[in-house]
Design a protein around this motif. Structure first.
Motif, mmCIF file in Angstrom:
data_model
loop_
_atom_site.group_PDB
_atom_site.id
_atom_site.type_symbol
_atom_site.label_atom_id
_atom_site.label_comp_id
_atom_site.label_asym_id
_atom_site.label_seq_id
_atom_site.Cartn_x
_atom_site.Cartn_y
_atom_site.Cartn_z
ATOM 1 N N PHE A 274 7.795 0.837 -3.340
ATOM 2 C CA PHE A 274 6.933 0.778 -4.527
ATOM 3 C C PHE A 274 5.964 -0.405 -4.399
ATOM 4 O O PHE A 274 4.758 -0.269 -4.644
ATOM 5 C CB PHE A 274 7.774 0.607 -5.790
ATOM 6 C CG PHE A 274 8.531 1.835 -6.223
ATOM 7 C CD1 PHE A 274 8.103 3.101 -5.857
ATOM 8 C CD2 PHE A 274 9.671 1.721 -7.001
ATOM 9 C CE1 PHE A 274 8.804 4.236 -6.253
ATOM 10 C CE2 PHE A 274 10.377 2.838 -7.416
ATOM 11 C CZ PHE A 274 9.944 4.096 -7.032
ATOM 12 N N GLY A 275 6.510 -1.567 -4.045
ATOM 13 C CA GLY A 275 5.666 -2.748 -3.909
ATOM 14 C C GLY A 275 4.609 -2.587 -2.838
ATOM 15 O O GLY A 275 3.444 -2.956 -3.032
ATOM 16 N N VAL A 276 4.997 -2.024 -1.702
ATOM 17 C CA VAL A 276 4.053 -1.817 -0.605
ATOM 18 C C VAL A 276 2.922 -0.885 -1.037
ATOM 19 O O VAL A 276 1.739 -1.152 -0.793
ATOM 20 C CB VAL A 276 4.787 -1.249 0.622
ATOM 21 C CG1 VAL A 276 3.794 -0.675 1.638
ATOM 22 C CG2 VAL A 276 5.643 -2.329 1.281
ATOM 23 N N SER A 277 3.271 0.223 -1.695
ATOM 24 C CA SER A 277 2.235 1.196 -2.078
ATOM 25 C C SER A 277 1.327 0.644 -3.178
ATOM 26 O O SER A 277 0.118 0.915 -3.184
ATOM 27 C CB SER A 277 2.886 2.503 -2.525
ATOM 28 O OG SER A 277 3.819 2.287 -3.552
ATOM 29 N N LEU A 278 1.886 -0.153 -4.092
ATOM 30 C CA LEU A 278 1.054 -0.746 -5.147
ATOM 31 C C LEU A 278 0.131 -1.829 -4.601
ATOM 32 O O LEU A 278 -0.899 -2.144 -5.210
ATOM 33 C CB LEU A 278 1.948 -1.343 -6.240
ATOM 34 C CG LEU A 278 2.719 -0.327 -7.102
ATOM 35 C CD1 LEU A 278 3.731 -1.027 -7.979
ATOM 36 C CD2 LEU A 278 1.764 0.514 -7.945
ATOM 37 N N TRP A 279 0.473 -2.418 -3.447
ATOM 38 C CA TRP A 279 -0.413 -3.394 -2.806
ATOM 39 C C TRP A 279 -1.423 -2.701 -1.905
ATOM 40 O O TRP A 279 -2.587 -3.104 -1.836
ATOM 41 C CB TRP A 279 0.427 -4.378 -1.998
ATOM 42 C CG TRP A 279 -0.359 -5.458 -1.326
ATOM 43 C CD1 TRP A 279 -0.817 -6.616 -1.885
ATOM 44 C CD2 TRP A 279 -0.791 -5.492 0.042
ATOM 45 N NE1 TRP A 279 -1.494 -7.371 -0.950
ATOM 46 C CE2 TRP A 279 -1.496 -6.711 0.245
ATOM 47 C CE3 TRP A 279 -0.647 -4.623 1.116
ATOM 48 C CZ2 TRP A 279 -2.044 -7.057 1.474
ATOM 49 C CZ3 TRP A 279 -1.195 -4.962 2.345
ATOM 50 C CH2 TRP A 279 -1.891 -6.181 2.511
ATOM 51 N N LEU A 280 -0.974 -1.651 -1.219
ATOM 52 C CA LEU A 280 -1.856 -0.967 -0.276
ATOM 53 C C LEU A 280 -2.974 -0.187 -0.970
ATOM 54 O O LEU A 280 -4.136 -0.265 -0.563
ATOM 55 C CB LEU A 280 -1.045 0.011 0.587
ATOM 56 C CG LEU A 280 -0.367 -0.498 1.849
ATOM 57 C CD1 LEU A 280 0.378 0.639 2.530
ATOM 58 C CD2 LEU A 280 -1.395 -1.095 2.803
ATOM 59 N N MET A 281 -2.623 0.584 -1.984
ATOM 60 C CA MET A 281 -3.589 1.519 -2.548
ATOM 61 C C MET A 281 -4.835 0.824 -3.115
ATOM 62 O O MET A 281 -5.960 1.275 -2.859
ATOM 63 C CB MET A 281 -2.916 2.382 -3.616
ATOM 64 C CG MET A 281 -3.764 3.558 -4.070
ATOM 65 S SD MET A 281 -4.227 4.683 -2.702
ATOM 66 C CE MET A 281 -2.653 5.450 -2.361
ATOM 67 N N PRO A 282 -4.711 -0.277 -3.884
ATOM 68 C CA PRO A 282 -5.941 -0.942 -4.341
ATOM 69 C C PRO A 282 -6.803 -1.439 -3.185
ATOM 70 O O PRO A 282 -8.039 -1.340 -3.242
ATOM 71 C CB PRO A 282 -5.418 -2.109 -5.192
ATOM 72 C CG PRO A 282 -4.057 -1.687 -5.626
ATOM 73 C CD PRO A 282 -3.511 -0.897 -4.475
ATOM 74 N N ARG A 283 -6.188 -1.972 -2.142
ATOM 75 C CA ARG A 283 -6.960 -2.455 -0.992
ATOM 76 C C ARG A 283 -7.677 -1.299 -0.293
ATOM 77 O O ARG A 283 -8.849 -1.423 0.069
ATOM 78 C CB ARG A 283 -6.039 -3.158 0.000
ATOM 79 C CG ARG A 283 -5.711 -4.604 -0.380
ATOM 80 C CD ARG A 283 -5.104 -5.329 0.780
ATOM 81 N NE ARG A 283 -5.173 -6.781 0.611
ATOM 82 C CZ ARG A 283 -5.343 -7.635 1.601
ATOM 83 N NH1 ARG A 283 -5.482 -7.182 2.841
ATOM 84 N NH2 ARG A 283 -5.386 -8.940 1.379
ATOM 85 N N GLY B 122 1.738 -8.940 -9.962
ATOM 86 C CA GLY B 122 2.941 -8.888 -10.777
ATOM 87 C C GLY B 122 3.897 -7.772 -10.377
ATOM 88 O O GLY B 122 5.078 -8.023 -10.096
ATOM 89 N N PRO B 123 3.424 -6.513 -10.349
ATOM 90 C CA PRO B 123 4.323 -5.422 -9.954
ATOM 91 C C PRO B 123 4.878 -5.570 -8.540
ATOM 92 O O PRO B 123 6.049 -5.278 -8.299
ATOM 93 C CB PRO B 123 3.433 -4.178 -10.067
ATOM 94 C CG PRO B 123 2.342 -4.554 -11.004
ATOM 95 C CD PRO B 123 2.108 -6.016 -10.791
ATOM 96 N N VAL B 124 4.050 -6.026 -7.609
ATOM 97 C CA VAL B 124 4.500 -6.140 -6.221
ATOM 98 C C VAL B 124 5.573 -7.215 -6.088
ATOM 99 O O VAL B 124 6.603 -7.015 -5.429
ATOM 100 C CB VAL B 124 3.315 -6.435 -5.280
ATOM 101 C CG1 VAL B 124 3.793 -6.676 -3.853
ATOM 102 C CG2 VAL B 124 2.325 -5.267 -5.301
ATOM 103 N N LEU B 125 5.352 -8.368 -6.699
ATOM 104 C CA LEU B 125 6.350 -9.433 -6.637
ATOM 105 C C LEU B 125 7.659 -9.004 -7.305
ATOM 106 O O LEU B 125 8.751 -9.320 -6.805
ATOM 107 C CB LEU B 125 5.822 -10.699 -7.301
ATOM 108 C CG LEU B 125 4.708 -11.442 -6.552
ATOM 109 C CD1 LEU B 125 4.274 -12.676 -7.331
ATOM 110 C CD2 LEU B 125 5.154 -11.841 -5.142
#
Length: 504
Positions: free
Chosen positions: A105-114, A43-46
């Motif tokens: 923001f989207g990139v970091s919110l996708w990267l950090m969980p992975r 949701g946040p990334v999209l």
């Protein structure tokens, strides 16, 4: 000798599958767990990518009109909000804070969980931060077009209304990133985590310091360039280097060349970059020790720049053929090369003998676009090409649109940087010539400014195609998409090393 393309394709596929299997076995994650991690940040990334594309198109229009005004100064002068003094800072701020920062923001919110192998924590807080940030940018742009500006480059947004919203938004997104980091299921921190996690406290420090309304005169100029230069080096650069360090090895199925070189690059950036900004004030009425310190720090930046350049090159070397079928890798490699180029160019520009020619000329604009576009924007394009299909569970619909987008923005920006680079040097030489008039310096830049406007049209077409393709992907009903990913039919041809004969 060259091997059969189908055999090469099969070998690459098997190698990637083997690498993936080893990785999952080592970290103990199943494909389902990885999918669950991606869903937690979906949701946040999209939302970030959707908003960033809107800002990209808005900023492009502002930039185009600003460029055209150099060729036709009387263009759109009847309304005050279309004047160059308002449109140009609006373009800069929209591209830096609206497009690039929101996409980051989207990139970091996708990267950090992975990277932390855990689902995104407090995603609702991240969503609130994104909304606050967007409102802050919108308010800042609206006031800028209305004539309300703080009058400092990169800090034009009103510090009473827009800036507090943006600071709060970045803090909330950073809280989600750091909460995820603190709840990680890993003991070893990959270098991308260092870059992404550090970006948020660094940004809040420099953004708050730059916007404090307590500086006057020379102090204000020094703080202004402390922020402006570090916004590039300790915010825009760090998250995008983290993205490149993550995706480049992942796409080619090979680990990063040297973990120690990556740490040298990170800590060298942290140590030297913060002191670089004063070289923008060479010749100004500030203490000479500040100028000398800044020039020294700029020269010392060669250490992290070379470390990152060697590390990225040695990671991809031997796998450049994969760029033929991976648009994300193509853009990331171009971005990595541009980072090295703009950093070395910045070191050169910090030298007094060079700065006296290029200062206050179009060369500076070319230099900033080499960093902000060729490095930052191309890196984010690559990240979006990789991330969006995984979040939407469908493949990009058109390989031709991808190819057209990359060719248009790549060629357009090379033309842009070359034109303004040459025009800026000619402009500086005329300004230094006591026998030359100011009018001569203006006339010397006219053909190069026209070339910039042509490149702006080319880049704009690329942005429109990119936005149309994203809308097509978003609205695609068939989630399976094409059977083969873009560029797949252009198969790389591997070259086997000659067999070594014993005794030779």
């Amino acid at each position: 000798m060259a091997v059969n393309p189908r055999q090469a394709e099969h070998a690459i596929t098997k190698e990637a599958q083997a690498s993936s299997a080893i990785d999952h076995s080592r970290i103990g994650l199943s494909v389902a767990e990885t999918a669950a991690i991606d869903r937690s940040s979906r949701g946040p990334v999209l939302l970030c990518f959707f908003l960033s594309i809107i800002w990209l198109l808005v900023g492009t229009v502002f930039g185009d009109i600003s460029s055209f005004k150099f060729d036709r100064p009387d263009l759109l002068t009847s309304q005050p909000y279309f004047t160059f003094g308002r449109l140009r800072p609006a373009h800069l701020n929209v591209m830096v804070y609206g497009w690039a920062s929101t996409a980051m923001f989207g990139v970091s919110l996708w990267l950090m969980p992975r990277l932390c192998r855990v689902q995104l924590k407090i995603p609702a807080v991240a969503m609130a931060g994104i909304v606050l940030w967007t409102i802050g940018v919108a308010v800042g742009v609206w006031l800028l077009l209305g004539g309300v500006s703080d009058g400092l480059e990169w800090l034009e947004f009103d510090h009473r209304s827009a800036d507090p919203l943006m600071a709060a938004g970045a803090a909330l997104v950073g809280a989600s990133v750091w909460k995820t980091l603190l709840n990680r299921h890993v003991s070893h921190l990959y270098v991308s985590i260092w870059y992404v996690a550090s970006s948020y406290p660094w940004f809040l420090i420099i953004f708050t310091a730059g916007n404090l309304p307590v500086y006057q005169g020379v102090e204000s100029a020094a703080v202004n360039w402390f922020f402006a230069h570090n916004a590039l080096g300790l915010w825009l650069t760090t998250i995008n280097l983290g993205l490149i360090y993550y995706l480049m090895p992942k796409i080619i199925g090979r680990p990063v060349y040297s973990y120690w070189l990556s740490l040298i690059g990170f800590w060298g950036l942290a140590l030297f970059y913060a002191l670089n900004g004063m070289h923008h004030l060479i010749g100004g009425p500030i203490p000479s020790w500040m100028i000398a310190t800044s020039i020294t720090a700029s020269i010392m930046m060669i250490i992290p720049v070379v470390a990152v350049g060697i590390n990225q090159h040695m990671t991809i070397v031997g796998r450049f053929g994969a760029m033929r079928y991976s648009p994300a890798l193509t853009l990331l490699v171009l971005a990595a090369m541009s980072y090295t180029a703009v950093s070395l160019q910045g070191i050169l520009t910090a030298l007094v003998s060079v700065n006296r020619i290029t200062h206050f000329t179009h060369w500076t604009i070319a230099h900033s676009h080499l960093g902000l576009y060729m490095f930052v924007t191309l890196s984010l394009f690559g990240g979006i090409y990789y991330i969006l299909p995984r979040l939407l569970s469908r493949e990009w619909p058109s390989r031709n649109l991808i190819r057209a987008h990359i060719l248009l923005v790549g060629f357009g920006m090379v033309l842009y940087v070359v034109a303004l680079g040459i025009g800026g040097v000619l402009q500086g030489l005329h300004l230094l010539d006591a026998n030359s008039s100011f009018e001569a310096s203006v006339n010397a830049t006219k053909p190069w400014l026209l070339m910039r406007s042509v490149s702006a049209i080319i880049i704009t077409l690329g942005h429109v195609l990119f936005a149309v393709h994203i809308a097509w992907l978003w609205l695609l009903r068939d989630k399976t998409g094409p059977e083969q990913s873009p560029f797949f039919y252009v198969r790389p041809i591997l070259v086997k090393s000659p067999t070594k004969v014993p005794g030779r």
